[in-house]
Design a protein around this motif. Sequence first.
Motif, PDB file in Angstrom:
ATOM      1  N   CYS A   1      47.072  33.482  38.106  1.00  0.00           N
ATOM      2  CA  CYS A   1      46.962  33.554  39.560  1.00  0.00           C
ATOM      3  C   CYS A   1      48.351  33.439  40.179  1.00  0.00           C
TER       4      CYS A   1
ATOM      5  N   GLN B   1      41.389  44.108  48.199  1.00  0.00           N
ATOM      6  CA  GLN B   1      40.623  43.254  49.101  1.00  0.00           C
ATOM      7  C   GLN B   1      39.649  44.063  49.951  1.00  0.00           C
TER       8      GLN B   1
ATOM      9  N   GLU C   1      43.779  39.721  46.041  1.00  0.00           N
ATOM     10  CA  GLU C   1      42.944  38.947  46.967  1.00  0.00           C
ATOM     11  C   GLU C   1      41.533  39.527  47.064  1.00  0.00           C
TER      12      GLU C   1
ATOM     13  N   GLY D   1      39.100  37.468  49.484  1.00  0.00           N
ATOM     14  CA  GLY D   1      39.663  36.944  50.728  1.00  0.00           C
ATOM     15  C   GLY D   1      38.803  37.186  51.946  1.00  0.00           C
TER      16      GLY D   1
ATOM     17  N   ARG E   1      31.888  33.919  47.871  1.00  0.00           N
ATOM     18  CA  ARG E   1      33.125  33.809  47.102  1.00  0.00           C
ATOM     19  C   ARG E   1      32.906  32.993  45.833  1.00  0.00           C
TER      20      ARG E   1
ATOM     21  N   GLN F   1      33.269  34.262  41.993  1.00  0.00           N
ATOM     22  CA  GLN F   1      34.189  33.584  41.076  1.00  0.00           C
ATOM     23  C   GLN F   1      33.507  33.292  39.743  1.00  0.00           C
TER      24      GLN F   1
ATOM     25  N   THR G   1      46.004  35.255  45.127  1.00  0.00           N
ATOM     26  CA  THR G   1      45.106  34.474  45.979  1.00  0.00           C
ATOM     27  C   THR G   1      45.931  33.531  46.840  1.00  0.00           C
TER      28      THR G   1
ATOM     29  N   GLU H   1      40.670  27.955  44.458  1.00  0.00           N
ATOM     30  CA  GLU H   1      40.229  29.112  43.674  1.00  0.00           C
ATOM     31  C   GLU H   1      41.125  29.320  42.460  1.00  0.00           C
TER      32      GLU H   1
END
Length: 419
Positions: A69, A115, A194, A197, A204, A208, A226, A231
């Motif tokens: 990340c 995104q 992202e 986002g 979300r 995940q 991110t 996250e």
Amino acid sequence: MSKSPNQNPNPENMQTLKTPKATKIQTEKPGFLTIKDVSKVYDNLKNPEQPFVILDGVNLTINEGEFICLIGHSGCGKSTLLNMIAGFNGPTNGEVALEGARITEPGPDRMVVFQNYSLLPWLTATENIHLGVETVYGEKSAEEHNTIVQEHLELVGLTEACNKRPGQLSGGMKQRVAIARALATRPKLLILDEPFGALDPITREELQEELLKIWREYKITIVMITHDIDEALFLADRIVMMTNGPAASIGEDVHIPFSRPRNRTRIMEDPKYYELRNFALEFLFSRYAHHEEDQSTDSETAAVAVPLPLPASKQRAVADRAMPPVSFMPHAAEPPEASPIKGGILAVSWLVAMATLAAVNMSAVSSQLKQAKLGETAPQATAAVVSSPPSPAPIAASPAPIATSPAPIAASPAPIATS
């Protein structure tokens, strides 16, 4: 015949007669994805002597199967770096290589999930995934294409919505289609810019979990941008923190020690979780806090961003090491010299407001009194008119005396009735 002592073999001499063993040179295996001395510079048309330096000396090695990340302030070059990994853009200096091969253009071995989903609105979910599969696997039959598409629709839980167009899908479902389209080509590297986002917190968290399940099943390497530290701590093997731009670089490379598979509730009760979280917040808000150039002259009144307080349910697990103190001034704070003027203006405004309010109240009270007097006389006048149907003309012909002097009329209703 006995041998002389000089003829006895000498062990040391025997060792020198042996063929020396070949020395193995330990060559370090290159990383799966290597970013070496990468810089990105854009020309400045207004001032050619001062070009725009976006990235400066970025070095990063990512191993196969890792989940990385990238976090950092807006404008620090995260998306620029991902575009170079994807092949959309090349570095000004340095090299980006995948499995030792330099990246110079986009390819099916690297797929990107944006995104904003990037789905074609006139195609259904199935057709959007088909488009990628047919482009990469042109040699396969139509039946094989259908099988691949159906497998990946089932993987992201969209079998029932396969014939819906993007306009008929929620944000989370659109992102599932985008992920399925990227995975259907079986890339070596999945790049996520992202991806969650724009989603609500519940969706979300669901995606995940879905992403981690896919990552475990496919053993794919993932690089993800991110802005959400929680996250990143939940998903990543390593968090790569970038310094502020211009001329951004890698500031910290933090290993996340939590074992897999991860349970969100369990790791959020671990004091190490909040120690890492506070470290990331301290990096972003203290060591590399984002300041605009025009705020440098007003250092006394400039506000510094402060992380939000932790929920009460999480505060009990916070590590002993607290966040370093940061200076903070409320947004409404004013310089000391401006307070007397502001106080005078507020005082005058208050007096005017009070006077206006008093005038409005007096007018309202007067109006109510007048209405009350008229209400007392109106029933009597009405009764008088009803009791004398033969002669309504005098009352209708002279409404002004009745309006201006209601008391005489109320005091002598009988004469009006007899006339």
